[in-house]
Design an enzyme around this catalytic site. Structure first.
Site, PDB file in Angstrom:
ATOM      1  CG  ASP A  20      -1.893  -1.189   1.221  1.00 51.49           C
ATOM      2  OD1 ASP A  20      -1.973  -1.916   0.208  1.00 51.49           O
ATOM      3  OD2 ASP A  20      -2.527  -1.417   2.263  1.00 51.49           O
ATOM      4  CE  LYS A  83      -3.551  -4.770   1.277  1.00 57.37           C
ATOM      5  NZ  LYS A  83      -4.208  -3.906   2.242  1.00 57.37           N
ATOM      6  CB  CYS A 116      -1.876  -3.131   5.735  1.00 49.20           C
ATOM      7  SG  CYS A 116      -3.515  -2.428   5.433  1.00 49.20           S
TER       8      CYS A 116
END
Length: 187
Positions: A20, A83, A116
């Site tokens: 990310d 995602k 994450c």
């Protein structure tokens, strides 16, 4: 060479996972410049070492793609995994990419450490992978959140290191063409 420690990364058994690296997450992240620089080094070194690169985006339609300084480092025709889950392991596409990569050691970089990155690392352990986090290539909005998450992951069995240590483990020795290329990246 005698058998190496089980936690030493081996280039033929390591995949790089980048999580990310998008502007909304990086905007207020602690030590942004350092994190971006270290992730760039890991991406460039992965190409030199022949490591599979698996990279995710969180909700790309809403949050956008990679920041330009990361996007330019990705291989041509690279396909990121979009995602919605915090743990990358919640994505079937991610789990499939891991199976295709056929690597047991997973070196993680990206953001944010306390969300994450940590959820992915812990879920990788649960799935039987050896999870490594390059502490200088991850961060959160708060330095404290990042540090606490790194501590928690270490206590759970995630190997916490840094980008340079990880690369030297995979290089094993000096004097090789790979060593010279990576030395130029690190300096």
């Amino acid at each position: 060479m005698p058998t190496r420690h089980i936690e030493h990364l081996r280039k033929d058994d390591t995949a790089l996972v980048m999580i990310d690296m998008q502007e909304p997450f990086l905007r207020d992240v602690h030590d942004r410049e350092l994190v971006v620089k270290r992730v760039q080094v890991l991406l460039d070194a992965a190409k030199v070492l022949g490591l599979p690169i698996i990279a995710t985006l969180q909700n790309e339609n809403r949050l956008g793609g990679y920041v330009p300084e990361i996007a330019e480092r990705l291989p041509e025709n690279f396909h990121p995994i979009d995602k919605m889950t915090f743990s990358c392991m919640g994505s079937e596409e991610f789990r499939m990419a891991l199976r295709v990569a056929s690597r047991h050691q997973i070196l993680i970089c990206g953001v944010e450490t306390h969300i994450c990155v940590s959820q992915t690392a812990l879920d990788l352990l649960r799935a039987g992978y050896q999870a490594h986090v390059a502490a200088d290539a991850v961060s959160s909005r708060s330095k404290e959140h990042s540090e606490r998450s790194l501590d928690r992951m270490a206590k759970a069995g995630v190997v916490i290191s840094n980008s340079e240590s990880a690369l030297y483990e995979m290089l094993v020795e000096a004097g090789t063409p790979e060593f010279k290329q990576i030395l130029n990246l690190i300096k």
